[in-house]
Enzyme design. Structure first.
Site, PDB file in Angstrom:
ATOM      1  CG  HIS A 240      -1.776  -1.071   1.497  1.00  0.00           C
ATOM      2  ND1 HIS A 240      -2.956  -1.200   0.809  1.00  0.00           N
ATOM      3  CD2 HIS A 240      -1.728  -2.119   2.359  1.00  0.00           C
ATOM      4  CE1 HIS A 240      -3.596  -2.281   1.242  1.00  0.00           C
ATOM      5  NE2 HIS A 240      -2.873  -2.857   2.178  1.00  0.00           N
TER       6      HIS A 240
HETATM    7  C1  BDR Z   1      -2.892   0.857   5.474  1.00  0.00           C
HETATM    8  O1  BDR Z   1      -3.080   0.342   6.774  1.00  0.00           O
HETATM    9  C2  BDR Z   1      -1.873  -0.081   7.321  1.00  0.00           C
HETATM   10  O2  BDR Z   1      -2.004  -1.330   7.947  1.00  0.00           O
HETATM   11  C3  BDR Z   1      -0.865  -0.108   6.193  1.00  0.00           C
HETATM   12  O3  BDR Z   1       0.417   0.264   6.682  1.00  0.00           O
HETATM   13  C4  BDR Z   1      -1.398   0.904   5.221  1.00  0.00           C
HETATM   14  O4  BDR Z   1      -0.910   2.195   5.489  1.00  0.00           O
HETATM   15  C5  BDR Z   1      -3.662   0.004   4.493  1.00  0.00           C
HETATM   16  O5  BDR Z   1      -5.019   0.044   4.792  1.00  0.00           O
END
Ligand code: BDR
Ligand code: CA
Length: 310
Positions: A240
């Site tokens: 992500h």
């Molecule tokens: C986001 O949530 C976190 O767990 C990850 O680092 C990312 O920023 C994804 O939904």
């Protein structure tokens, strides 16, 4: 072209760690500061993890500012189910940090860094938006020193923490609302595009063969793959947060569409939802460029190149 000045705001987190590495390893970015926020795990752990990751890649001259221990108005909701107890669980623990956080906290560090920069700085928040909202509240006069906010958060459709909400926005929706209503240019890399950045077995094998840092990243992603498999049934865990960094480096690899994005803060059912006006039906002026498609090949090429340099 001189490297683009950026500040990364992180809650490491496996994908945050890779975002930090991408920013450190790419010559077209000038990583001026890193700030930490509570999110995936507590602020003590996210800070410890950020310092360790920066030490691992030899970026110990970047000041790290400790940020908010909890959201603006709510108790902290963490994601140990995804990132493990430490926030960076995996086959090997990375070495202890070789340096300490800066004496100024996150908000002061952001403000000082913006004042000192000769050109406007891009903020890249990839955790809950608590620090960024606090900065905007405390230093409204520095807004014109911010070139853009490229954030990871939200979704045009499905959530990953509730059916409606993505984690970063769910954790601190009030902060997210303030950021989206700030009037600053925003690029939103939500789940719609970050789920296109899945690191499957092929990508992990390529990373494993990429020196010391690539090997550590592959280990992180093996752990991340098991939690993403068991919680979401994914066969490739999404990178992500690096998408928000890549969007700054090569804007062309993220196709975006201007939209009005509003944050639901009240409803128990949909709190943290990023309500994206895809068709412009509200008639309201867009406040964000929302990612709708990722050039996955280009994204991974960019990542491999940066990690190769570390
Ligand atoms: C986001 O949530 C976190 O767990 C990850 O680092 C990312 O920023 C994804 O939904
Ligand atoms: Ca994150």
């Amino acid at each position: 072209m001189s490297p683009k000045p950026v500040i990364l705001d992180v809650d490491p987190g496996h994908d945050d760690a890779v975002a930090l590495m991408l920013a450190c390893g790419h010559p077209d970015l000038d990583l001026l500061a890193v700030t930490t926020v509570a999110g995936n795990v507590t602020i003590e752990k996210t800070t410890r993890n950020a310092l360790r990751v920066l030490s691992l890649v030899g970026c110990t001259d970047v000041p790290v500012g400790v940020g908010a221990p909890e959201p603006l108005e709510r108790p902290l909701h963490t994601a140990e189910d995804i990132h493990g107890k430490s926030g960076l669980d995996g086959p090997e623990e990375i070495p202890h940090a070789g340096f300490e956080p800066d004496e100024s906290g996150a908000v002061a560090l952001i403000a000082d860094t913006l004042r000192a920069s000769t050109e406007p700085v891009t903020l890249i928040p990839v955790g809950p938006l608590t620090n960024i909202a606090a900065f905007l509240r405390e230093h409204p006069g520095l807004k014109d020193r911010v070139a853009r906010i490229s954030l990871m958060g939200g979704s045009m459709g499905l959530g990953n923490t509730t059916p409606a909400a993505e984690f970063n926005i769910y954790v601190d929706p009030e902060a997210a609302r303030e950021v989206f209503e700030s009037g600053l240019p925003i690029t939103m890399s939500g789940l719609d595009v970050t789920h296109q950045a899945g690191a499957g077995p092929r990508e992990r094998a390529r990373l494993r063969a990429t020196g010391r840092v690539g090997h550590v990243v592959a280990g992180f992603l093996d752990f991340f793959a098991t939690t993403y498999e068991s919680v979401f049934g994914f066969d490739a865990p999404p990178l992500h947060d690096p998408v928000a960094v890549a969007a700054v480096l090569e804007p062309g690899l993220l196709k975006t569409r201007p939209m009005r994005v509003d944050i639901e803060c009240e409803s128990d059912l949909t709190r943290g939802e990023t309500v994206c006006d895809f068709y412009g039906v509200t008639g309201m002026a867009p406040n964000a460029e929302v990612g709708v498609e990722l050039d996955r090949e280009r994204f991974f090429r960019l990542l491999y190149g940066a990690l190769d340099r570390l």
